[in-house]
Design a protein around this motif. Structure first.
Motif, short mmCIF file in Angstrom:
data_model
loop_
_atom_site.label_atom_id
_atom_site.label_comp_id
_atom_site.label_asym_id
_atom_site.label_seq_id
_atom_site.Cartn_x
_atom_site.Cartn_y
_atom_site.Cartn_z
N GLY A 190 17.57 -3.99 -21.94
CA GLY A 190 16.54 -4.44 -22.88
C GLY A 190 15.31 -4.96 -22.16
O GLY A 190 14.17 -4.73 -22.61
N LYS A 199 18.68 -5.27 -31.06
CA LYS A 199 19.97 -4.68 -30.67
C LYS A 199 20.63 -5.49 -29.57
O LYS A 199 21.85 -5.72 -29.58
CB LYS A 199 19.75 -3.23 -30.21
CG LYS A 199 21.03 -2.48 -29.89
CD LYS A 199 20.74 -1.04 -29.51
CE LYS A 199 22.03 -0.29 -29.15
NZ LYS A 199 21.75 1.13 -28.76
N VAL A 200 19.83 -5.94 -28.62
CA VAL A 200 20.37 -6.79 -27.55
C VAL A 200 20.91 -8.09 -28.13
O VAL A 200 22.01 -8.55 -27.77
CB VAL A 200 19.28 -7.08 -26.49
CG1 VAL A 200 19.76 -8.13 -25.50
CG2 VAL A 200 18.90 -5.80 -25.75
N TRP A 216 17.42 -0.08 -26.36
CA TRP A 216 17.86 -1.48 -26.35
C TRP A 216 16.70 -2.38 -26.75
O TRP A 216 16.03 -3.02 -25.94
CB TRP A 216 18.41 -1.86 -24.98
CG TRP A 216 19.76 -1.24 -24.74
CD1 TRP A 216 20.05 -0.15 -24.01
CD2 TRP A 216 21.00 -1.70 -25.30
NE1 TRP A 216 21.40 0.14 -24.07
CE2 TRP A 216 22.00 -0.81 -24.86
CE3 TRP A 216 21.35 -2.77 -26.14
CZ2 TRP A 216 23.34 -0.96 -25.22
CZ3 TRP A 216 22.68 -2.91 -26.51
CH2 TRP A 216 23.66 -2.02 -26.05
N ALA A 234 23.42 -4.58 -21.14
CA ALA A 234 22.58 -4.46 -22.33
C ALA A 234 21.37 -5.38 -22.24
O ALA A 234 20.24 -4.98 -22.58
CB ALA A 234 23.40 -4.78 -23.58
#
Length: 909
Positions: free
Chosen positions: A230, A267-268, A263, A226
C-alpha cells in the motif's frame, strides 16, 4: 585482593549491536585473574560507552557455577583425546556407511567468526556436505534472502549513524527499547537533537518501544506485505517516486507496482485492521520525508512470508530513492553477537564462505582450490527445520551441536526431541553443564565462554570488532576453533594446523578478496596482511575493507551500483500470503513470542544472575483484559496452552492482563525452559513451518487453545539447595525456579497432596523447625538461627513475594522472631513491599517511582535526577514515561494488586 591489574577491551556477547566492553581484571590471593567489573568502551562506535543491563551484569554471569569443565561420554568424565577420537570415529563411520550427507553440524551466532569459518571449511570442503546450519537461521535468514533477492548480495546498506541522521524512523516488528536498548538510546538522543524526527512503530503489540512513538500502528500479525504494498502504491500516486533513481539503478519496477496498485488505503486498513487515518499519516510521512530508515527485526523475519516482508520494505526504499544516503535505507538488526559474522563465512546451509555462491560451479571450484580440500559440496544442505525433520526420519546419523540449545529455540519441541533421541551420535560442545539439549548428548565437550576465547565478531552494521579472551580457560575447557582443529585432524584431514586465531582470520580475509574485483560486497582483503600483533590491536572497522575502502565503509550503494548481474537493484513483485499457522474453532488464539528486557535466549547465562530476574521473574501469557473476562480468567491464574503440533507437550503460563494486547492475540516470552520451569518452553506450540526462500521458521504466529488450570494447593519453597527436576516433579505438577544469591525460590502447584514436609526433610534435612498450620501452612527449617529451607502452602495461587525479602531471609544468619513470624504468616514487612523493580541498573521499584511522580518529579528526566532510574542503560525509560503520562501511574494498579494478593493470602491463615 589486589587492585585492578588492567583493562581489556573486548565485545559484548549478547545481541547484534556489538557494544565495546572494557573488562576490569583483578587478581585473587592465589594469583588468578577474575572479572571484577565491566564498563562500556567510551570510543567504541557501536555504543560510545553505553551498556544495557545484560552487558553491565556480565561479571555476575561469568562464574564457574553450572560450567561444563571436562569432556564426558554418556555422562562420565573422560579425556579430551578419548572424547575427540570417539566423536571423529562416529562421524567417519556414518560417512563411510551412509555418505557425507548423513552427518551434520548445527552452530550458533554466538561463535566467533574464526570458529564459524573452520566449521564451514570442515563440513563443506572436507566432509563434503552442506549440512551445516546455524541458530541464526531463526534470527535473520529472511533478511539475508531479501537482501540477496533485491541487491544481489547479503549486504546490509546502513550504519548506526543513520539513526541520528534520519527524518523518519520506522520500527517494524522491533521492540528495540527491550531487545536493542543501546541503539534505542541513540534513537532517543536523535529525537532530542532533532524534534522534527518522527518515530513510527509497527507491531501487533503496544510494546515499550511503541509507547514512545509519534505514530503506532497495531498491525494484524502477518500482514506487513499488504501495508508496504500500500505504501508503494501511495508513493506512485502522490509524486513520491524517485524516477531518476528507478530508471538508472533498478529493474522490475513496473511489474512490482502492478502487484501493489490494488492495495488502496481502504483495502490495507481492512486487512491489517488499522485506522485508515493512521495509515495515510504514515504513508504521507514516508512520502514527504527527505530521508527514512526502516529498522526491522524478528517481527518481520520470523514469518512464513518473512522474505516477502523484507522485500516489501526494500521496494519502498528503492522506489523513493531512500537508500545509500545518510539516514535512509532498510536496516535489518540482528539478534545475536555474531549473526553477521556467520553470514560472512557461510554459516548457513544455503551459502559458501566469503559470499561465494553455492549454486555456482565456478565458485565451488574456486573455493576448493583455495582450501586445497579433498571434497566440495555441490548443492545446498539442510536448513535447521529440514535438518531436524530428516533426523527424526533417521536420515542424519551423527550431529554436532555447538553453543546453542535447539530444544528450546526451535519450533515443534516434540519433533526436535524425537530427532535427538534417535540420532545415533549427538555431540554437544557448550560452556554449560546442563540445558535441555545436553540431556540428549552422547558426548559433551567443554567449550570456552565469552571471557576465555579470542577472535572477531561482526555486528549489525557490518562492523568487525575484536573479542579478546582475558581469562585462562577454566578446567579443561577449550576454544571452539581448537576443538574443531582437533576433531578435523582426528578424522584424518590436513589443513587445520593453526597456531592462533589470527592465522584463521588471515586465511578468511584473503579469501574475501579472491577473484573478487568488486563483484562481491564482502571484501576484507585489506586486513589479510595483519600480523598477530596488528590483529591483537585491531580497531572496530566496517566492511568492505580493501584498496578502495582502506578505512572501511559506512554505507553501501551510495553510488547506485548493486551486486546483481546488471548492477541494478531488483524490485520484487509481491502478493500477500497469510501465515501458515491459522486459527480454527479448536485453536482460536494467535500466539506471538519474543524477548523480555533483561533475559537472553534460553537463560543459560542471564538466568544465573538473580538481579536480571527482578524485572520479569517468570514466564507469562499476555492477554487483553476483555478476552480474559470472557473466559473468566484472573491475573496470575495458570492456564494450559495447546496447539495442533504440541502433542503431549505441556505448556502452562500465568495470565498477565495487558490492555495493550490486541483482542484475540496472545504473547509469551521465549526464554524459559525445563531448567527453570516445568512447563514454560513455548517452542512446543509453534509448528515447524517456515519461509520457502529463507527457511526461517514462523515463530511469531501460532494458533493455540487456552485452557484454565486449577490446582488444590500452591506452595512457595525457599531453600539453599538446588532440587533436581526429578525431585520437583515428585513434589508438584507445576514448578518454577527463581534463582537467588546463595539459594533458590520455587513456586509449586499440585492437584494431589503429597507429604511435602516429609519429602523435603528427607532431601534437605533440618536441625530444627518452626511451623504454623491452618488453611495456610508455613514452615521454617533452621540451622542454628539461619534459614536452611522454608515453605508456605495455601489453597490460593501464589502472591507476588518481593525477591528482596526472599533474599534477605537467605542472607540473614540470625533470624529473629519477627522475621520468622513474617514468613510463617506470609506477610512481608512493609519495607519490602515496593512493587516490581522497573530500573534494574539502580534497583528502583514502582512504589518509589509513583511516590516521586506524586511529589512533582513528573518527567523521565526529573525522575533520573531524583532516583537515578533511566540514567544507566536507559531501557526502563519507556516504562518511566508511561508512568509519568498516566494520571494514576500504571504501576500503582499492579502494586495494589500485589498488595491485595498478599492480604488475601494472609487472610487464608
Amino acid at each position: 585482593m589486589q587492585a585492578a591489574a588492567r583493562l581489556c577491551a573486548t565485545t559484548c556477547p549478547y545481541c547484534g549491536v556489538g557494544c565495546g566492553v572494557d573488562a576490569q581484571l583483578s587478581t585473587d590471593a592465589q594469583g588468578q585473574k577474575y572479572l571484577d567489573g565491566v564498563h562500556g568502551t567510551q570510543n567504541h562506535p557501536a555504543n560510545y560507552g553505553r551498556l544495557c543491563i545484560k552487558g553491565s551484569k556480565l561479571p555476575e554471569t561469568n562464574g564457574l557455577q553450572g560450567r561444563l569443565l571436562s569432556p564426558t561420554i554418556y555422562g562420565q568424565p573422560t579425556s579430551w583425546q578419548q572424547a575427540i577420537d570417539t566423536a571423529a570415529q562416529g562421524f567417519t563411520q556414518a560417512i563411510q556407511k551412509y555418505g557425507p550427507d548423513s552427518v551434520a553440524i548445527y552452530v550458533s551466532g554466538q561463535l566467533l567468526t574464526e570458529d564459524y569459518y573452520l566449521a564451514n571449511k570442515l563440513m563443506k570442503g572436507y566432509i563434503g556436505s552442506a549440512n551445516i546450519d546455524t541458530n541464526s537461521r531463526l534470527c535473520m535468514s529472511s533478511a539475508v534472502a531479501g537482501y540477496k533477492r533485491a541487491f544481489g548480495a547479503d549486504a546490509m546498506p546502513c550504519c548506526y549513524d543513520d539513526l541520528e541522521q534520519t527524518e523518519l524512523l520506522v520500527l517494524v516488528g522491533s521492540n528495540a527499547a527491550w531487545t536493542h536498548p543501546v541503539l534505542y538510546q541513540r534513537m532517543e538522543r536523535a529525537r532530542a537533537i532533532n524534534p522534527a524526527l518522527k518515530l513510527v512503530v509497527i507491531d501487533p503489540r503496544k510494546t515499550a518501544t511503541a509507547e514512545q512513538a509519534d505514530l503506532f500502528l497495531p498491525i494484524k500479525a502477518g500482514t506487513d506485505v499488504a501495508l508496504f504494498n500500500g505504501l508503494l502504491a501511495y508513493l506512485a500516486e502522490h509524486q513520491g517516486l524517485d524516477q531518476a533513481f528507478i530508471r538508472q539503478h533498478t529493474q522490475g519496477f513496473a511489474a512490482t507496482l502492478d502487484c501493489a496498485r490494488d492495495w488502496t488505503v481502504a483495502k490495507v486498513a481492512q486487512l491489517c485492521e488499522l485506522d485508515s487515518r493512521d495509515i495515510r499519516l504514515f504513508y504521507r510521512w514516508f512520502c514527504n520525508s527527505p530521508s527514512a530508515l526502516s529498522f526491522f527485526s524478528m517481527g518481520v523475519n520470523q514469518s512464513s512470508s518473512g522474505t516477502d516482508k523484507v522485500n516489501a520494505i526494500i521496494n519502498c526504499h528503492l522506489a523513493s530513492g531512500k537508500i545509500g544516503k545518510p539516514g535512509s535505507g532498510p536496516f535489518s538488526v540482528t539478534g545475536q553477537p555474531n549473526a553477521m559474522g556467520g553470514r560472512e563465512v557461510g554459516g548457513l546451509a544455503t551459502m559458501l564462505a566469503a559470499h561465494l555462491d553455492i549454486q555456482s560451479e565456478r565458485d565451488r571450484q574456486l573455493l576448493q582450490q583455495y582450501w586445497q580440500s579433498p571434497a566440495m559440496v555441490k548443492a545446498p544442505g539442510l536448513p535447521a527445520l529440514q535438518l531436524f525433520s530428516q533426523m527424526a526420519k533417521g536420515k542424519i546419523k551423527a550431529l554436532w551441536i555447538m553453543g546453542t540449545n535447539p530444544m528450546v529455540s526451535l519450533p515443534d519441541r516434540q519433533l526436535v526431541a524425537q530427532a535427538l533421541g534417535q540420532c545415533e551420535l549427538v555431540v554437544v560442545s557448550d560452556a554449560v553443564a546442563n540445558n535441555d539439549t545436553l540431556a540428549f548428548a552422547h558426548i559433551a565437550l567443554p567449550a570456552c565462554p565469552w571471557s576465555e576465547k579470542d577472535g572477531t565478531v561482526t555486528n549489525s552494521e557490518r562492523r568487525i570488532s575484536r573479542q579478546r579472551g582475558f581469562l585462562v580457560p577454566a578446567g579443561q575447557a577449550k576454544p571452539d576453533w581448537q576443538i574443531l582443529c582437533e576433531f578435523a585432524r582426528a578424522m584424518g584431514f590436513s589443513g587445520f594446523d593453526y597456531a592462533h586465531p589470527s592465522d584463521i582470520f588471515a586465511e578468511y580475509a584473503r579469501l574475501t578478496g579472491l577473484a573478487n574485483q568488486g563483484q562481491r560486497a564482502l571484501d576484507i582483503s585489506g586486513l589479510a596482511g595483519l600480523t598477530q600483533r596488528q590483529y591483537e590491536q585491531l580497531s572496530p572497522i566496517q566492511w568492505p575493507v580493501n584498496s578502495h575502502n582502506p578505512q572501511g565503509c559506512k554505507r553501501l550503494f551510495s553510488d547506485g551500483h548493486f551486486y546483481t548481474q546488471s548492477g541494478r537493484a531488483n524490485f520484487v513483485p509481491l502478493t500477500y500470503q497469510p501465515p501458515k499457522q491459522l486459527t480454527s474453532e479448536a485453536f482460536p488464539w494467535v500466539l506471538n513470542s519474543g524477548r523480555v528486557r533483561d533475559q537472553w535466549h534460553s537463560m543459560t547465562r542471564t538466568g544465573t544472575a538473580p538481579e536480571l530476574l527482578q524485572h520479569q521473574d517468570r514466564p507469562w501469557l499476555a492477554m487483553h483484559p476483555e478476552d480474559a473476562a470472557v473466559m473468566g480468567l484472573q491475573e496470575g491464574q495458570l492456564v494450559k496452552l495447546r496447539s495442533k503440533c504440541s502433542g503431549e507437550a505441556q505448556v502452562m503460563l500465568q495470565i498477565k492482563l495487558e490492555s495493550s494486547q490486541r483482542r484475540g492475540e496472545l504473547f509469551a516470552p521465549m526464554h524459559w525452559n525445563q531448567q527453570f520451569c516445568s512447563h514454560g518452553a513455548i517452542g512446543a506450540l509453534f509448528a515447524a513451518v517456515g519461509d520457502p526462500l529463507s527457511f526461517q521458521p514462523e515463530l511469531k504466529h501460532a494458533a493455540v487453545a487456552v485452557l484454565p488450570q486449577h490446582f488444590s494447593q500452591y506452595a512457595i519453597l525457599l531453600c539453599r539447595n538446588t532440587l533436581s527436576a526429578v525431585q520437583l516433579n515428585q513434589l508438584s505438577q507445576y514448578w518454577l525456579r527463581l534463582p537467588l544469591a546463595g539459594g533458590q525460590c520455587y513456586l509449586l502447584a499440585g492437584k494431589d497432596r503429597p507429604d511435602w514436609q516429609g519429602m523435603l526433610s528427607d532431601w534437605l534435612g533440618a536441625e530444627q523447625g518452626l511451623g504454623r498450620s491452618g488453611q495456610h501452612t508455613g514452615y521454617v527449617a533452621l540451622h542454628g538461627q539461619a534459614l536452611h529451607w522454608a515453605w508456605q502452602i495455601s489453597e490460593l495461587p501464589w502472591p507476588v513475594l518481593p525477591s528482596a525479602w526472599l533474599q534477605s531471609m537467605l542472607d540473614n544468619d540470625a533470624l529473629d522472631d519477627t522475621e520468622l513470624s513474617a514468613w510463617l504468616r506470609a506477610q512481608p514487612p512493609a519495607s519490602f513491599m515496593q512493587g516490581r523493580q522497573v530500573c534494574s541498573c539502580f534497583k528502583v521499584h514502582e512504589q518509589a517511582i509513583c511516590q516521586a511522580i506524586n511529589d512533582g518529579h513528573n518527567s523521565v528526566q526529573k525522575l533520573g535526577k531524583y532516583l537515578g532510574c533511566g540514567t544507566g542503560c536507559g531501557s526502563c525509560k519507556p516504562e518511566l514515561a508511561k508512568l509519568v503520562s498516566s494520571q494514576q501511574p500504571a504501576s500503582a494498579s499492579r502494586l495494589a494488586l500485589e498488595t491485595q494478593a498478599a492480604i488475601i493470602f494472609q487472610e487464608a491463615i
